[in-house]
Scaffold this active site. Sequence first.
Site, PDB file in Angstrom:
ATOM      1  N   THR A  33       0.847  -1.197   0.000  1.00 19.83           N
ATOM      2  CA  THR A  33       0.000   0.000   0.000  1.00 19.83           C
ATOM      3  C   THR A  33       0.880   1.244   0.000  1.00 19.83           C
ATOM      4  O   THR A  33       1.971   1.235   0.580  1.00 19.83           O
ATOM      5  CB  THR A  33      -0.880  -0.031   1.261  1.00 19.83           C
ATOM      6  OG1 THR A  33      -1.669  -1.219   1.222  1.00 19.83           O
ATOM      7  CG2 THR A  33      -1.802   1.182   1.346  1.00 19.83           C
ATOM      8  N   GLY A  91       5.976  -0.476   0.689  1.00 19.75           N
ATOM      9  CA  GLY A  91       6.731   0.705   1.104  1.00 19.75           C
ATOM     10  C   GLY A  91       6.962   0.708   2.604  1.00 19.75           C
ATOM     11  O   GLY A  91       6.634  -0.242   3.315  1.00 19.75           O
ATOM     12  N   GLY A 104       2.602   1.966   8.221  1.00 19.42           N
ATOM     13  CA  GLY A 104       1.281   2.347   8.698  1.00 19.42           C
ATOM     14  C   GLY A 104       0.906   3.776   8.376  1.00 19.42           C
ATOM     15  O   GLY A 104      -0.131   4.263   8.820  1.00 19.42           O
ATOM     16  N   GLU A 112      -0.816  -5.416   5.923  1.00 15.51           N
ATOM     17  CA  GLU A 112       0.537  -5.434   5.341  1.00 15.51           C
ATOM     18  C   GLU A 112       1.433  -6.406   6.111  1.00 15.51           C
ATOM     19  O   GLU A 112       2.206  -7.165   5.519  1.00 15.51           O
ATOM     20  CB  GLU A 112       1.151  -4.031   5.387  1.00 15.51           C
ATOM     21  CG  GLU A 112       0.496  -3.056   4.416  1.00 15.51           C
ATOM     22  CD  GLU A 112       1.003  -1.641   4.559  1.00 15.51           C
ATOM     23  OE1 GLU A 112       1.090  -0.944   3.544  1.00 15.51           O
ATOM     24  OE2 GLU A 112       1.312  -1.205   5.681  1.00 15.51           O
TER      25      GLU A 112
HETATM   26  C1  5RP Z   1       0.813   2.116   4.414  1.00 16.08           C
HETATM   27  C2  5RP Z   1       2.298   2.039   4.487  1.00 16.08           C
HETATM   28  C3  5RP Z   1       3.058   2.603   3.339  1.00 16.08           C
HETATM   29  O1  5RP Z   1       3.766   1.569   2.731  1.00 16.08           O
HETATM   30  C4  5RP Z   1       3.979   3.662   3.864  1.00 16.08           C
HETATM   31  O2  5RP Z   1       3.199   4.662   4.502  1.00 16.08           O
HETATM   32  C5  5RP Z   1       4.802   4.292   2.742  1.00 16.08           C
HETATM   33  O3  5RP Z   1       3.974   5.014   1.892  1.00 16.08           O
HETATM   34  P1  5RP Z   1       4.522   5.824   0.650  1.00 16.08           P
HETATM   35  O4  5RP Z   1       5.118   4.840  -0.306  1.00 16.08           O
HETATM   36  O5  5RP Z   1       3.305   6.534   0.097  1.00 16.08           O
HETATM   37  O6  5RP Z   1       5.558   6.811   1.143  1.00 16.08           O
HETATM   38  O7  5RP Z   1       2.877   1.528   5.416  1.00 16.08           O
HETATM   39  O8  5RP Z   1       0.223   1.672   5.593  1.00 16.08           O
END
Ligand code: 5RP
Length: 236
Positions: A33, A91, A104, A112
């Site tokens: 996500t 991510g 998170g 996740e």
């Molecule tokens: C979602 C997550 C995402 O992987 C994390 O927040 C990184 O997000 P982004 O790639 O938009 O920087 O843990 O719950």
Amino acid sequence: MSVNSDPVKVMKREVGIAAASRVESDSIVGLGTGSTTAYAIEHIGKRLESGELKNIVGIPTSFQAEVLAKKYGIPLAALNAVDRIDVAIDGADEVDPNKNLIKGGGAAHTREKVVDSLADTFIVVVDKGKLVDRLGSTFLLPVEVIPMALAPVTRALKKLGGNPELRMGIKKAGPIVTDQGNLVIDVKFEEIADPAALEKTINNIPGVLENGLFVGVADLVLIGEIVDGKPVVRQM
Ligand code: 5RP
């Protein structure tokens, strides 16, 4: 602002594409996500469309991942319908030198953690701004809590030395609600000296579903950077 004029987006896109390029045909893929993984999902879809990649099944970690996978033509299955996950791409909000993570930021850390920890290979995709010496230095620790236990869990997190804040919605009145219908408390700890111990301690509080510490889960961390004006991806 276009992707090309925003260096963070450029780093995220490059690292997302690099991870998606490692996915092999005939595999079951955990789809993470967030904005970095979104580029990976898009690239897996493009590889499927071109015929370079065949027979992929995606296991989404969130409603967002599910929507993106459908948009890019990736066949999906429920976790309960598969007996393994070959690779997961996801991510992170912080990565320490031991490849431990805080996740998170998108309030999806519960699903996740289930999917990423089941994968034979969990690939983390981050831009270099996510690298920290110690977890908790730039990002609050997300804790998913069932709504009826919000007050006692908040008190328990204070007792552990944290400064908890209920995560509020943007363009939504009231708190954010997770894909499971729960709430998220973001906690500032002055220092997370022992991430493994804190992960367990928080998950032991009755009413906590899961927290965003991912200790010993990541196999590979890919980092997007800009070097001499050009995007490059390196492995931690
Ligand atoms: C979602 C997550 C995402 O992987 C994390 O927040 C990184 O997000 P982004 O790639 O938009 O920087 O843990 O719950």
